[in-house]
Design an enzyme around this catalytic site. Structure first.
Site, PDB file in Angstrom:
ATOM      1  N   ASP A   1       0.877  -1.180   0.000  1.00  0.00           N
ATOM      2  CA  ASP A   1       0.000   0.000   0.000  1.00  0.00           C
ATOM      3  C   ASP A   1       0.911   1.226   0.000  1.00  0.00           C
ATOM      4  OD1 ASP A   1      -2.273   1.629   0.110  1.00  0.00           O
ATOM      5  OD2 ASP A   1      -2.307   1.631   2.302  1.00  0.00           O
ATOM      6  N   SER A   2       0.280   2.391  -0.073  1.00  0.00           N
ATOM      7  CA  SER A   2       1.045   3.642  -0.048  1.00  0.00           C
ATOM      8  C   SER A   2       1.732   3.852   1.305  1.00  0.00           C
ATOM      9  CB  SER A   2       0.111   4.811  -0.320  1.00  0.00           C
ATOM     10  OG  SER A   2      -0.916   4.833   0.655  1.00  0.00           O
TER      11      SER A   2
ATOM     12  N   CYS B   1      -4.477  -1.619  -1.602  1.00  0.00           N
ATOM     13  CA  CYS B   1      -4.611  -0.178  -1.829  1.00  0.00           C
ATOM     14  C   CYS B   1      -5.765   0.024  -2.793  1.00  0.00           C
ATOM     15  CB  CYS B   1      -3.309   0.346  -2.433  1.00  0.00           C
ATOM     16  SG  CYS B   1      -3.397   2.091  -2.873  1.00  0.00           S
TER      17      CYS B   1
ATOM     18  N   GLU C   1      -2.891   8.319   9.100  1.00  0.00           N
ATOM     19  CA  GLU C   1      -1.426   8.104   9.144  1.00  0.00           C
ATOM     20  C   GLU C   1      -0.805   8.835  10.348  1.00  0.00           C
ATOM     21  OE1 GLU C   1       1.095   6.639   6.899  1.00  0.00           O
ATOM     22  OE2 GLU C   1      -0.459   5.525   5.847  1.00  0.00           O
TER      23      GLU C   1
ATOM     24  N   CYS D   1     -10.989   2.393   0.853  1.00  0.00           N
ATOM     25  CA  CYS D   1      -9.569   2.713   1.054  1.00  0.00           C
ATOM     26  C   CYS D   1      -9.131   1.928   2.285  1.00  0.00           C
ATOM     27  CB  CYS D   1      -9.418   4.213   1.287  1.00  0.00           C
ATOM     28  SG  CYS D   1      -7.780   4.694   1.876  1.00  0.00           S
TER      29      CYS D   1
ATOM     30  N   HIS E   1      -7.059   2.428   4.484  1.00  0.00           N
ATOM     31  CA  HIS E   1      -6.816   3.179   5.719  1.00  0.00           C
ATOM     32  C   HIS E   1      -8.091   3.295   6.564  1.00  0.00           C
ATOM     33  CE1 HIS E   1      -3.116   4.543   3.774  1.00  0.00           C
ATOM     34  NE2 HIS E   1      -2.738   5.080   4.914  1.00  0.00           N
TER      35      HIS E   1
HETATM   36  N1  DGL Z   1      -4.813   3.027   1.462  1.00  0.00           N
HETATM   37  C1  DGL Z   1      -4.813   3.401   0.095  1.00  0.00           C
HETATM   38  C2  DGL Z   1      -6.115   3.153  -0.548  1.00  0.00           C
HETATM   39  O1  DGL Z   1      -6.686   2.135  -0.221  1.00  0.00           O
HETATM   40  C3  DGL Z   1      -4.057   4.639  -0.284  1.00  0.00           C
HETATM   41  C4  DGL Z   1      -4.465   5.904   0.311  1.00  0.00           C
HETATM   42  C5  DGL Z   1      -3.564   7.032  -0.065  1.00  0.00           C
HETATM   43  O2  DGL Z   1      -2.356   6.858  -0.038  1.00  0.00           O
HETATM   44  O3  DGL Z   1      -4.085   8.092  -0.418  1.00  0.00           O
HETATM   45  O4  DGL Z   1      -6.592   3.863  -1.380  1.00  0.00           O
END
Ligand code: DGL
Length: 269
Positions: free
Chosen positions: A10-11, A73, A152, A186, A188
């Site tokens: 992931d990011s 992600c 984050e 997402c 996150h």
């Molecule tokens: N967690 C990621 C997603 O599912 C990336 C979020 C991001 O870096 O903006 O989209």
């Protein structure tokens, strides 16, 4: 049987919510996780840059002898998955399709909400995937660009006035539309489950895209006879930038005391 590890990326830290689900569902698997923390967030970037980053992320994971890749992600899954799949001889799984299948199964009002990054919402991929499963289901999407930086930074708890106010604003149109199912598109966002659940109310089913991908992974490994042998699985974390609080935050995402995190120069891939 196949004891090779599964690569997950992931990011940043968000994909660890998917790792937590994989560890619950597939406790014997070994996992290598890469968080591209030097370039997080991905959510506002163009499809071209996202494809470039995703290829590097997969390239790093493939420097190990892995058996599958989970794109934990939403942003990469909505913008670069077909290319990544076409370029790979390994199974590459994203989070969009499993989440959409679950949402279509759950909704009674045929109104499904979607919260995700701007790039994911802009891509229209969730709408297209749901329309292919059931064209009578309407998708109401909302980009939530402030959620990733907040998560984050460890700001995701009920009672945090900033998070609650931002969430109220993002979720208001979805509540007004009367969605009964909400895709957290997402990885996150599962950290925000309590905040989002409180605002949306008990009648709204929240779909965790990473958890649905974990079930899809289990189905894929089972179908290809590629599950690991039965002994405790381990995981190893890599990141492209290790900041002081990375391990503590990663621990919150995984609900575990994390092993040492190793740095990666992602530009080499
Ligand atoms: N967690 C990621 C997603 O599912 C990336 C979020 C991001 O870096 O903006 O989209």
């Amino acid at each position: 049987m196949d004891d090779r590890p599964i690569g997950v990326f992931d990011s940043g830290l968000g994909g660890l919510t998917a790792v937590a689900e994989i560890r619950k569902i597939l406790p014997f698997e070994n996992i290598i996780y890469f968080g591209d923390t030097s370039r997080v967030p991905y959510g506002g970037r163009s499809p071209e840059i996202l494809l470039k980053y995703a290829r590097q992320d997969v390239g790093f994971l493939r420097s190990f002898d892995i058996k599958a890749v989970v794109v934990a992600c939403g942003t990469v899954s909505t913008t670069a998955l077909p290319q990544l799949k076409a370029e790979s001889d390994l199974p590459i799984l994203g989070v969009v399709e499993p989440a959409c299948r679950r949402a279509v199964k759950m909704t009674k009002s045929k109104k499904v909400g979607l919260i995700a990054t701007a790039a994911s919402v802009r891509s229209g991929q969730y709408e297209r995937t749901i329309a292919a499963i059931d064209p009578t289901v309407e998708v109401i999407g909302a980009a939530c660009p402030l959620f990733v930086p907040l998560v984050e930074n460890g700001r995701y708890r009920v009672g945090d006035a900033v998070v609650e106010q931002i969430a109220e604003e993002y979720l208001a149109p979805l509540r007004e539309a009367g969605v009964d199912t909400l895709i957290m598109g997402c990885t996150h966002y599962p950290l925000l489950t309590e905040v989002v659940g409180k605002i949306m109310g008990e009648g709204v089913e929240l779909i965790n895209a990473g958890a649905e991908a974990a079930w899809e992974l289990k189905r894929t490994l089972t179908a290809t006879d590629a599950l690991a042998n039965e002994r405790e699985g381990a995981y190893k974390l890599y990141a492209s930038d290790i900041t002081g609080d990375f391990a503590a935050l990663a621990g919150q995402f995984l609900n575990d005391t994390v092993p040492a995190v190793e740095g990666v120069d992602i530009d080499q891939y």
